[in-house]
Design a protein around this motif. Structure first.
Motif, PDB file in Angstrom:
ATOM      1  N   ARG A  24      31.077  46.827  41.296  1.00  0.00           N
ATOM      2  CA  ARG A  24      29.748  46.255  41.430  1.00  0.00           C
ATOM      3  C   ARG A  24      29.443  45.272  40.315  1.00  0.00           C
ATOM      4  O   ARG A  24      29.575  45.585  39.131  1.00  0.00           O
ATOM      5  CB  ARG A  24      28.685  47.365  41.432  1.00  0.00           C
ATOM      6  N   ARG A  25      29.078  44.051  40.710  1.00  0.00           N
ATOM      7  CA  ARG A  25      28.596  42.992  39.810  1.00  0.00           C
ATOM      8  C   ARG A  25      29.549  42.785  38.625  1.00  0.00           C
ATOM      9  O   ARG A  25      29.140  42.644  37.471  1.00  0.00           O
ATOM     10  CB  ARG A  25      27.177  43.284  39.322  1.00  0.00           C
ATOM     11  N   LEU A  26      30.829  42.734  38.931  1.00  0.00           N
ATOM     12  CA  LEU A  26      31.862  42.586  37.901  1.00  0.00           C
ATOM     13  C   LEU A  26      32.009  41.111  37.531  1.00  0.00           C
ATOM     14  O   LEU A  26      32.098  40.244  38.399  1.00  0.00           O
ATOM     15  CB  LEU A  26      33.185  43.117  38.443  1.00  0.00           C
ATOM     16  N   SER A  27      32.056  40.827  36.236  1.00  0.00           N
ATOM     17  CA  SER A  27      32.188  39.446  35.753  1.00  0.00           C
ATOM     18  C   SER A  27      33.245  39.372  34.660  1.00  0.00           C
ATOM     19  O   SER A  27      33.449  40.319  33.898  1.00  0.00           O
ATOM     20  CB  SER A  27      30.854  38.920  35.204  1.00  0.00           C
ATOM     21  N   LYS A  28      33.917  38.215  34.605  1.00  0.00           N
ATOM     22  CA  LYS A  28      34.907  37.963  33.565  1.00  0.00           C
ATOM     23  C   LYS A  28      34.991  36.472  33.310  1.00  0.00           C
ATOM     24  O   LYS A  28      35.131  35.676  34.244  1.00  0.00           O
ATOM     25  CB  LYS A  28      36.288  38.496  33.989  1.00  0.00           C
ATOM     26  N   VAL A  33      35.845  28.969  31.570  1.00  0.00           N
ATOM     27  CA  VAL A  33      36.128  29.256  32.977  1.00  0.00           C
ATOM     28  C   VAL A  33      35.552  30.611  33.367  1.00  0.00           C
ATOM     29  O   VAL A  33      35.878  31.635  32.768  1.00  0.00           O
ATOM     30  CB  VAL A  33      37.644  29.243  33.254  1.00  0.00           C
ATOM     31  N   GLN A  34      34.676  30.625  34.374  1.00  0.00           N
ATOM     32  CA  GLN A  34      34.117  31.861  34.901  1.00  0.00           C
ATOM     33  C   GLN A  34      35.044  32.355  36.004  1.00  0.00           C
ATOM     34  O   GLN A  34      34.959  31.935  37.162  1.00  0.00           O
ATOM     35  CB  GLN A  34      32.711  31.620  35.460  1.00  0.00           C
ATOM     36  N   ALA A  35      35.966  33.252  35.642  1.00  0.00           N
ATOM     37  CA  ALA A  35      36.976  33.716  36.594  1.00  0.00           C
ATOM     38  C   ALA A  35      36.363  34.594  37.671  1.00  0.00           C
ATOM     39  O   ALA A  35      36.718  34.486  38.854  1.00  0.00           O
ATOM     40  CB  ALA A  35      38.084  34.459  35.865  1.00  0.00           C
ATOM     41  N   ALA A  57      40.804  31.590  42.819  1.00  0.00           N
ATOM     42  CA  ALA A  57      39.530  32.091  43.337  1.00  0.00           C
ATOM     43  C   ALA A  57      39.060  33.348  42.617  1.00  0.00           C
ATOM     44  O   ALA A  57      37.891  33.719  42.706  1.00  0.00           O
ATOM     45  CB  ALA A  57      39.649  32.376  44.841  1.00  0.00           C
ATOM     46  N   GLY A  58      39.963  34.042  41.901  1.00  0.00           N
ATOM     47  CA  GLY A  58      39.582  35.235  41.163  1.00  0.00           C
ATOM     48  C   GLY A  58      40.324  36.491  41.573  1.00  0.00           C
ATOM     49  O   GLY A  58      40.129  37.553  40.979  1.00  0.00           O
ATOM     50  N   LYS A  59      41.188  36.402  42.560  1.00  0.00           N
ATOM     51  CA  LYS A  59      41.910  37.591  43.044  1.00  0.00           C
ATOM     52  C   LYS A  59      42.731  38.236  41.935  1.00  0.00           C
ATOM     53  O   LYS A  59      42.679  39.455  41.735  1.00  0.00           O
ATOM     54  CB  LYS A  59      42.829  37.220  44.213  1.00  0.00           C
ATOM     55  N   ARG A 230      35.902  33.299  46.624  1.00  0.00           N
ATOM     56  CA  ARG A 230      35.824  31.841  46.570  1.00  0.00           C
ATOM     57  C   ARG A 230      35.117  31.435  45.300  1.00  0.00           C
ATOM     58  O   ARG A 230      33.987  31.853  45.041  1.00  0.00           O
ATOM     59  CB  ARG A 230      35.067  31.302  47.795  1.00  0.00           C
ATOM     60  N   ASN A 231      35.828  30.661  44.461  1.00  0.00           N
ATOM     61  CA  ASN A 231      35.266  30.157  43.201  1.00  0.00           C
ATOM     62  C   ASN A 231      34.710  31.275  42.333  1.00  0.00           C
ATOM     63  O   ASN A 231      33.633  31.160  41.753  1.00  0.00           O
ATOM     64  CB  ASN A 231      34.166  29.130  43.489  1.00  0.00           C
TER      65      ASN A 231
END
Length: 522
Positions: A24-28, A33-35, A57-59, A230-231
């Motif tokens: 949930r709402r994971l960010s890195k 660069v916002q992966a 895309a972040g996979k 995506r992005n």
């Protein structure tokens, strides 16, 4: 959707089972660069979830976080409804997560049995060989390698066997969350069938699978649901039954792709490249073919069929045992790569990371590497001339010209492949030879590469492509040659093939010429 869906405890029912994995709402973020940007992801018990998206895309970032290789900046992760901390990787493994990577992690000089116990806790420091081999046989049987002698060094295995060995190593830990990252990227149709069969069985046993791939047909044969990135953002998961290839592509790109394969042009009457009676290591019978200006000749077959041997011999990588090859009426010397390059033959290897790019060097230097002498004098490189030509090639292959000073290894797989192919433009080749030109490349980059190859054909270049991807061969080629066990079976214009007929052509010979179990698997 696979038949196993009915046995996975609620996947087709009205009431969804508890989540095996909830993100949930994971960010890195990596520098600027916002992966990953506040993504959500979920996985049910017994489910195969396809994780799709273009390169970048972040996979891969999500896979690294779930496997404990990278720590997220923010967000929460739950396993079986309970909060979980998966970093570092020891915690992820303890939570039941295991990953099969595209790059193999086995030690080539050790035996199959020894590789199966590497890194495992609770293994006695000294095992009798009989005990070790008996345990290995049980694990190998679980992935269809029951015929394999556990004492065999890994370096003797085929590509498919090494991939299945990676799966067996994963089962040692009795993991509940299995991540397959491009497991079939280096495999041909027959080997792919074996890997998919194992994954279906694991899902039916109640294990949860995250399946990362660029091969969309596999998604609809294997996955229950699909999540698209995506992005750096995630789209809501969709049932595979609700989608088709066009819909998935539109989700991945945020737009309609249009035609994947560009229109074919007209061919000249006089051949550009004549191959007569070519025989080399990996070929059981001589091969003869013609390549006309503006023509793409596709060579296809299972791994070890002989298609790659033809390309490598024409490139000067495999010295011929017999035969004659002419380019523009002049006999080619195939005794070395240097000789063929000077004669106007470009060659793009199947393994870009191994010998297609210099990952740690700038894009500009990679693009100029085959033709650096053309911008040099007395041992000194003209930086200005190198930059000008590199920018021209980058623009032609849709490579960001503002990043020519960045290391190639920092690019997505698709952009790395563009560099690996595009660098040969500076040699002004008459013929371009390519092996597996879009292996591990996303849909958008594939279309760009295909279009550029057609552009080169329009300029009179002849192209030979060796690929185990039959849909690629059928959509891209003007003429198609099929191979089986070192022999060219048939060569016909593209419009005389259907995909079904092409797949049968490269596989059905197996029924007519039975092989020993070990040989068939390789």
């Amino acid at each position: 959707m696979p038949e196993e869906a009915a046995s996975t405890g609620g996947l087709n029912g009205e009431t969804a089972p508890p989540l095996r994995l909830g993100v949930r709402r994971l960010s890195k973020r990596y520098g600027n660069v916002q992966a990953l940007d506040s993504i959500d992801f979920e996985l049910r018990p017994g489910e195969v979830m396809a994780l799709l998206g273009e390169n970048g895309a972040g996979k891969s970032t999500l896979v690294k976080i779930v496997s404990g290789l990278v720590q997220a900046d923010s967000g929460t992760i739950e396993i079986d409804g309970k909060p979980a901390s998966l970093y570092p990787s020891a915690r992820s493994q303890a939570a039941g997560v295991a990953v099969v990577h595209q790059e193999y992690s086995s030690v080539p000089t050790l035996s199959v049995a020894e590789n199966l116990v590497l890194g495992q806790k609770g293994i006695p420091p000294i095992w009798l060989p009989r005990e070790l081999n008996a345990r290995a046989r049980r694990l190998l049987a679980g992935v269809g390698l029951d015929y394999l002698d556990p004492r065999t060094p890994v370096e003797r295995l085929s590509v498919a066997e090494m991939q299945l060995l990676e799966v067996a190593r994963l089962l040692v830990r009795d993991a509940r969350i299995l991540i397959f990252d491009e497991p079939t990227a280096a495999l041909a149709d027959r080997e792919i069938e074996r890997v998919l069969a194992v994954i279906k069985r694991l899902s039916a046993e109640g294990r949860s699978v995250i399946y990362v791939t660029h091969r969309l047909p596999e998604v609809f044969r294997l996955a229950h649901r699909v999540t698209v990135f995506r992005n750096g953002q995630s789209l809501p998961p969709r049932s595979a039954d609700e989608l088709d290839v066009d819909a998935v592509i539109a989700m991945m790109l945020g737009r309609e792709l249009g035609t994947m394969f560009p229109a074919r042009g007209s061919l000249a009457d006089e051949p550009l490249l004549r191959v007569d009676g070519l025989l080399a290591e990996g070929l059981e019978e001589p091969v003869s073919l013609r390549v006309h200006p503006g023509e793409i000749v596709g060579l296809t077959g299972q791994l070890g069929s002989g298609a790659s041997a033809v390309v490598q011999s024409l490139a000067g990588m495999l010295p011929p045992l017999a035969g004659r090859v002419e380019l523009k009426g002049v006999e080619l010397s195939l005794r070395s790569r240097v000789a063929t390059l000077k004669s106007g033959v470009a060659y793009c290897t199947a393994d870009r990371k191994k010998d297609g790019i210099f990952a740690g060097r700038p894009i500009r230097e990679n693009l100029s590497s085959p033709w650096v002498r053309a911008v040099s004098s007395a041992g000194w490189i003209s930086g200005r001339r190198e930059r000008i030509r590199s920018r021209e090639i980058a623009a032609e292959f849709a490579i960001d010209v503002k990043r020519l000073g960045a290391a190639v290894g920092a690019l997505s797989g698709g952009n790395q492949q563009k560099v690996a192919v595009g660098k040969w433009l500076g040699t002004a080749p008459g013929v371009i030879l390519l092996e597996e030109p879009t292996r591990g490349v996303d849909i958008g980059a594939r279309a760009e590469i295909y279009q550029r190859l057609r552009d080169l054909c329009s300029a009179g270049v002849g192209i030979v492509v060796a690929s185990s991807d039959t849909s690629e061969i059928l959509g891209l080629s003007d003429t198609i040659a099929t191979f089986y066990r070192g022999r060219m079976i048939r060569i016909l214009p593209h419009d005389e093939w259907t995909e079904d007929a092409l797949v049968r052509e490269v596989m059905h010979q197996e029924d007519e010429a039975p092989a020993e179990a070990g040989e068939a698997a390789s």
